[in-house]
Each structure stands twice: as C-alpha cells, then as structure tokens.
Scaffold this motif. Structure first.
Motif, PDB file in Angstrom:
ATOM      1  N   MET A  51     -23.174  11.380 -85.480  1.00 16.14           N
ATOM      2  CA  MET A  51     -24.240  10.753 -84.568  1.00 16.14           C
ATOM      3  C   MET A  51     -23.865  11.308 -83.039  1.00 16.14           C
TER       4      MET A  51
ATOM      5  N   SER B  86     -28.604  14.609 -87.865  1.00 16.44           N
ATOM      6  CA  SER B  86     -29.674  15.043 -88.755  1.00 16.44           C
ATOM      7  C   SER B  86     -31.062  15.130 -88.055  1.00 16.44           C
TER       8      SER B  86
ATOM      9  N   GLY C 286     -24.170   1.555 -85.186  1.00 17.46           N
ATOM     10  CA  GLY C 286     -25.202   2.106 -86.185  1.00 17.46           C
ATOM     11  C   GLY C 286     -26.317   1.100 -86.710  1.00 17.46           C
TER      12      GLY C 286
ATOM     13  N   LYS D  88     -28.952  10.254 -84.763  1.00 22.72           N
ATOM     14  CA  LYS D  88     -28.267  11.045 -85.947  1.00 22.72           C
ATOM     15  C   LYS D  88     -28.432  12.514 -85.544  1.00 22.72           C
TER      16      LYS D  88
ATOM     17  N   LYS E 255     -22.379   8.614 -90.968  1.00 20.23           N
ATOM     18  CA  LYS E 255     -23.528   9.464 -90.523  1.00 20.23           C
ATOM     19  C   LYS E 255     -22.869   9.875 -89.152  1.00 20.23           C
TER      20      LYS E 255
END
Length: 717
Positions: A700, A712, A673, A710, A698
C-alpha cells in the motif's frame, strides 16, 4: 522515577490535502537511542492534485466524428443535452461540435437548426456541403431522474390496527423521498425542476415512486410497507415447555411470529405463588428487525410494542432449564433465543445446532463446552449473519439494467463494488461502498455512460519558476479524456513541485504550463560507520536546491537517524556526513507507531515493560534488531529498548505520486488495513505519497496521515 514522555514531530493532514510526514524522533531517557535528532517540522505538506475540480469540458472535445459522406438523409443522431446556453449562437456552436459532422478534411460542416421544442432545444439540423443538403433529427440523451430515500425511509413499519387511510397517507408521503436529476437548465436558461408521485399497491405492501423533471420521466423505486401484528403469546411458553428456573429467564428472549415478525420479550409485573412453583406475569414485546434493531412505527415514531394479558408459567428450581441467547456480533443485539430440552452440557456443535437453519446466522469465534446449572443456566454467544446482496446496475439514460454483481459478507459490514460495467461509471461515487443488510437482498445502483475516450492532443510548456522564462522544448503527445498525464522535466531541470508532475487531460489541443527549477546544485554524501568512524560508501550528484531525495543505506548497513533518509539538497552545504551502522535489517528497517493508537510502550530485552519512557504516538524509529520473547516479536529501537511488532508497522520512505487506477473510485484503508467506509479517492487522480508498506499482505501507499491505498489500485509516477 518520573516518567519521560517522548515527543515526535509529525506531518500535518489538511482537509483535501496530502502529507509528506517528517520522521523526526527524540532521545529516549538517558540511554543511547538509535535516533536522537530533534528538528522542526518539515514544510512538506502538499496540496492535493485534483485538477478535475472547477474544470469543465464539452462533448465537442471528445465525441467521435461522422463524415458527411456517411451521413444518411433523415437519420437520427443521439447527443448529450446542452444545458444553460443563453443565445442561439452559443447553443448552435456547441451542438455543432457535439454532432461533429466533418468533411473530407475533418473540418466541421456548417449547419442550420430549426424546429425547437418547448425547452429551446432544436429537433432538426440541416447540413449542406458541395450543394448537397441532408436533414437529421436530433435526439437528446437526457439522464433519467432517480429516487433518493432519506432517513432510512425506504422501509416503513406500522402497528397492526392502524387505520388504513392513515397508513396509506404515511406510506405515500414524499417528505423523505426526493427526485434527483442531473439535467441542468434548458436552452433558454430556465432552471430544471423535479417532482415525484406515489402509488400504493392493491395489497398495501409497497409504494411505487415515480420521479420526473422538466424533460423526462425517471426510474421508479419502491418503498416496502411492513405491518407488525400481535405476537402469539402461547408460542414462547410452548418453546420453553411451560417450565423455567426463574421467570426472569424469559427476559431478553426473541419470539418470531408465524408471519415473520420478530419481537424482543421482557417480563413485567411478576407475581410468584406462595409455594414458589408458579408465576403470573405480563410480556412486553418490542418489535425488532433481522439484526435485532428496534423497529419504530412510521406514524408515531415510537417503538412498536405489544403487552400480553396475564401469563402463567411453572417454576422448577430442582431441574436445570438452559437458556441460550444469540447476539449479533456487529449490532450486539439479541437475535435469537433457544430453550434446549433434555440436555445440560453443550459442545460447540450442539450450540450451532440450536440456530434455525434459515436464520443465516453462524457462531462467531471458538467456544468451549458449556454446562448449565441451576445457578448458571444461561449462556450468550456472538453470531454473524451471512448476507448475499445482488447489486443491479441501472443506466440512468435508459433505465435499463446493464449488469449486476453479487456482494457477500456479514450483516452490517461494508463491501466494495468491483464489477461496475465496462464503459460506465457510478452516478454517486459513494455507492462504491455498500453496507450489507439481509433486509435488502437486492439493490439498484445507478450508472451513466462514460464520455467518448478518443485520443486528445496536448502540449506542455516548461517555465523556470524563478525567471518565468520558457526553458527546454515543448512536450507533445496524446491521451484519453480524463486520464492523468505525467511529465518529465527538461535536462538540467527538476519539476518545481508535486503539482507540476502531471495534469488531467480534459480537452483536445490542451495547453499546459509546468514550472521547473534549475537542477545544478551538487551534493556529496559520505556514509560513515558510527562505530569505526570509517567511510563505507559515498554518493554524489546534482539536483535542485532545497529539493528532497530519498537515500538508501549501503548494503549491510542501516541509518542511525531516521531523519537522514530524506536528504535536502542545500547549495550552502554541498557535503554531508550520514552515520550508519552494521545491521541485518537490510530492508524495511524503519517503523512507525499507529496513528490514534496512543504512545508506544517500551520493553527491555526480557520483555519487561519500561515504565520510565514511551515513544510518542505515530512517531518513526530506526530498528537494528528483531528478537522473539515468549512467542512475540520485538524490534530494538535503542540500547536494551524494544517495541512490540504489533504496536508498529514497517515502511519504506517515498517521495512520488500515486495515480489511482480503475474505472471508479479507489477505496481507502487505515494503517491497520481496515476499510474506511466514508472516504474514497476519485479515479485517475494523482496523490503525493511518502510511504509504502505491506499491510495485511498487501502493498500500500500512504496518501494521508492514516489513509492508504492499495498498490494494485494505483500507479507510481
């Protein structure tokens, strides 16, 4: 006992490629492992899909239309420059599409150009339609050149006393300053060239550089000029109250002048009096910056140093004189020294109180109490400096500020830009990562307007990869310029490769060919409990021969072999038996060692290290049990063999494409990360991904051996 090193086969990372890693594992010692299969490396290294490379487009494909009826005679129209055209016809054809003036049927209106400037660009265009002529003035939106400083030359430092003429010559020197222009060759095909001029301020504290190219003057930038004056030598003696336990206590101390210059001090030529109560010595002071880095003279290239005359200090070994040193955690350099008086025992709060209020530094970590003694009167603490940097977004076409963003973090750490103005993109994609420094509280970052994103048409034709024949029906649609368009294979077919999963939309009426293979190969999978030999579930279907599918174990069971998760359809072997076993690991039951982290250590059920076997670095293993030993979590990978949860990460296998989102480049992280500061992925580009994992909370997707993005920041296709 001889140590047995396990070898696991892994995927391969190529420059500018993506990987689908093989999760092969090997048998551990003589114990029964949960995964024992050995096989060759799967041939699944996939070329990165980036059709933006070596592609080109013109503004005629994306510019909005202007109807002739709405055009005013004498008006000015702004267009992007058209560089490098060799003939008048070529130039005029592109300009006509760039201006995009159309009639009632949305057909381009004929035009005549005239009044060319020295670069061959027509300044006047006449349109005639149904006997009506309208004349317009063409304004070309040239990108303004910018200044680039190399070798950290935006700040120059000089030792006080250097001749003014020498300082001005060095400060205005352009050897490490470049003018950068994105404007190309003119309409005559003549190459664009750049130049740069420099002017020093009246107070000599800054230099203004102005870039130019053959078309336009650029955006100015300033160089800071610092002069380091001689330290006030008596200031350090005042700070220590004129008395120390030993003259060497003054080594590696920091002195700040009244004008803000910082110096790292060391004592030289120490001579103690016979009675041991005084010492005569010299100081050597080396200039440092806010992070404790040595400052060099811009002319000599040598560290800026000063040497004092003889200094005298009292020596008192009977009384404790504490020395508290603060080091920047990132640079590991000394940034401040305190000589507290009337106290020898210090709490964390006391230590924090010794830091100057305006220094911006704070303690890093938790520290216990410190009591200074005559034998141990010195203590060092790590500190971090909080930095606020304002990023100003400058439009290179106008030179105007179009927005700003405040970055916050610690000195010397990277930060990601997240607020690039809407409808703009970065000129230099590497600017997405900014290194925070208290020396640059504000910084200009250059952006340029995005291309018009009107809907563009496309047609996709599917061809059988084996026969070359067109199959199925054409797929038609619309999308925005630069967007990634995913495609779906016709019924009875599968896309031939990851590259065939989609394309970048670059122009109107774009014609695309994608290759498919027949998906008529049946497969039948029987999931068998390895302990009972009974079938617990089955799966059947059809797919393309030699293609891979990701399997999911039946509810309440886990795979025995990590390789079985990725199943290859084979026309010669239509049936397969996959062994599973009951497990409470219903999800995320496969783990991998961290790349570049060495071999994975094995422990028994009591947490004792097994010296006889290790798992290979980066290898993947099925786990069937989680236990806690002395507060630490362990996963079982074989009979009485466990790995520490902190040595591995859980993941879910995938075989799909992740397309980067957003308006600018996508940050890349490693498997722990941590942000990778020298790597980022372009916007709207597709990447093959073979794993998903939750890293630092998160979700990934993995796009290379140790590179993740990510969820997102991307969309799965």
């Amino acid at each position: 006992m001889k140590k047995i090193k396990m070898i696991a086969l892994t995927g391969i990372l190529l420059s500018s490629t993506i990987l689908g890693a093989n999760t092969t594992v090997a048998q551990a010692s003589s114990n029964k492992a949960l995964s024992v299969d050995k096989s060759e490396i799967a041939n699944n290294v996939i070329q990165v899909i980036n059709e933006l490379l070596n592609s080109s487009s013109t503004a005629s494909n994306v510019n909005s239309q202007t109807k002739f009826s709405d055009l005013e005679d004498g008006q000015t129209m702004n267009v992007a420059p058209i560089f490098g055209q060799k003939t008048d016809t070529q130039f005029d054809n592109v300009l006509q599409g760039e201006l995009n003036v159309v009639d009632g049927n949305e057909q381009l209106v004929s035009m005549v150009t005239s009044d060319k400037d020295s670069n061959g660009f027509p300044k006047t265009v006449k349109y005639t339609l149904d006997g009506v002529t309208k004349t317009i003035t063409v304004n070309y939106n040239f990108a303004r050149p910018i200044v680039s400083f190399t070798n950290n030359s935006q700040v120059m430092n000089f030792k006080d006393g250097t001749e003014k003429a020498a300082v001005e010559k060095a400060a205005t020197d352009t050897a490490n300053v470049k003018a950068i222009s994105s404007n190309g060759a003119n309409a005559k095909g003549e190459t664009n060239s750049t130049s740069i001029s420099a002017e020093i301020s009246s107070d000599g504290k800054s230099v203004t550089f102005t870039p130019k190219d053959n078309y336009i003057s650029g955006i100015t930038a300033e160089r800071t000029v610092n002069t380091y004056t001689e330290p006030n030598w008596t200031k350090i003696n005042n700070s220590v109250d004129g008395t120390v336990n030993d003259p060497n206590d003054l080594n590696d101390t920091v002195l700040t002048n009244n004008n803000g210059n910082m110096y790292l001090l060391n004592t030289t030529n120490i001579k103690k009096a016979d009675d041991g109560k005084t010492a005569i010595f010299n100081y050597k002071a080396t200039a440092i910056d806010a992070a404790g880095n040595t400052v060099t003279d811009a002319i000599s290239g040598e560290p800026i140093t000063y040497t004092s005359g003889e200094q005298t200090i009292n020596i008192d070994s009977s009384t404790v004189h504490p020395v508290i040193t603060f080091k920047d955690k990132n640079s590991e350099n000394v940034v401040y020294t305190a000589f507290p008086k009337d106290k020898t025992t210090f709490t964390t709060e006391d230590i924090e109180g010794l830091l100057p209020e305006k220094s911006g530094y704070a303690l890093s970590g938790n520290y216990g109490d410190f009591t200074a003694t005559a034998e141990n009167n010195k203590q060092t603490y790590d500190v971090t400096k909080s930095v606020d940097t304002t990023v100003n977004y400058i439009d290179i076409t106008t030179g105007n500020n179009v927005g700003s963003e405040k970055l916050q973090g610690n000195e010397g750490t990277p930060a990601v830009l997240t607020n690039v103005p809407e409808n703009y993109k970065l000129v230099n994609q590497s600017d997405i990562l900014q290194n925070l420094s208290s020396l640059t509280p504000s910084k200009d970052v250059y952006v340029k307007p995005k291309a018009d994103s009107n809907s563009l048409n496309y047609t996709v034709t599917f061809r059988d990869k084996t026969t070359g024949k067109v199959v199925g029906t054409e797929s038609q649609g619309t999308g925005n310029f630069g967007s990634y368009v995913g495609v779906t294979a016709p019924d009875g077919y599968a896309l031939a490769s990851v590259i065939d999963h989609g394309f970048i939309l670059l122009k109107n009426d774009q014609k695309v060919t994608k290759y498919v293979v027949v998906a008529d190969t049946p497969y039948n999978i029987s999931y068998v409990d390895q302990d009972t030999g009974e079938e617990v579930s089955a799966q059947a279907g059809k797919g393309a021969n030699e293609s891979k599918i990701v399997l999911k174990a039946p509810t309440g069971y886990a795979f025995v072999n990590a390789d079985d998760i990725n199943y290859t359809i084979d026309k010669d072997t239509p049936t397969a038996t996959i062994y599973v076993q009951k497990s409470d690991q219903t999800v995320d039951n496969i783990v991998s060692g961290y790349p570049h982290n060495g071999n994975i250590k094995i422990y028994d059920g009591n947490g004792k290290l097994n010296d006889d076997v290790v798992l290979s670095e980066g290898s993947s293993w099925i786990i069937d049990k989680t236990i806690t030993i002395n507060g630490a979590e362990y996963y079982r990978v074989a009979t009485n063999q466990y790995v520490k949860a902190s040595d591995v990460y859980k993941y879910t296998p995938l075989q799909t494409v992740a397309v980067t989102n957003g308006t600018n480049v996508t940050p890349v992280y490693n498997s722990k990360g941590q942000l990778i500061i020298d790597r980022a992925l372009d916007v709207n580009t597709p990447w093959y991904t073979d794993r998903s994992a939750t890293i630092r909370g998160k979700k990934m997707y993995r796009v290379a051996t140790d590179e993740w993005i990510k969820a997102s920041d991307s969309t799965l296709r």
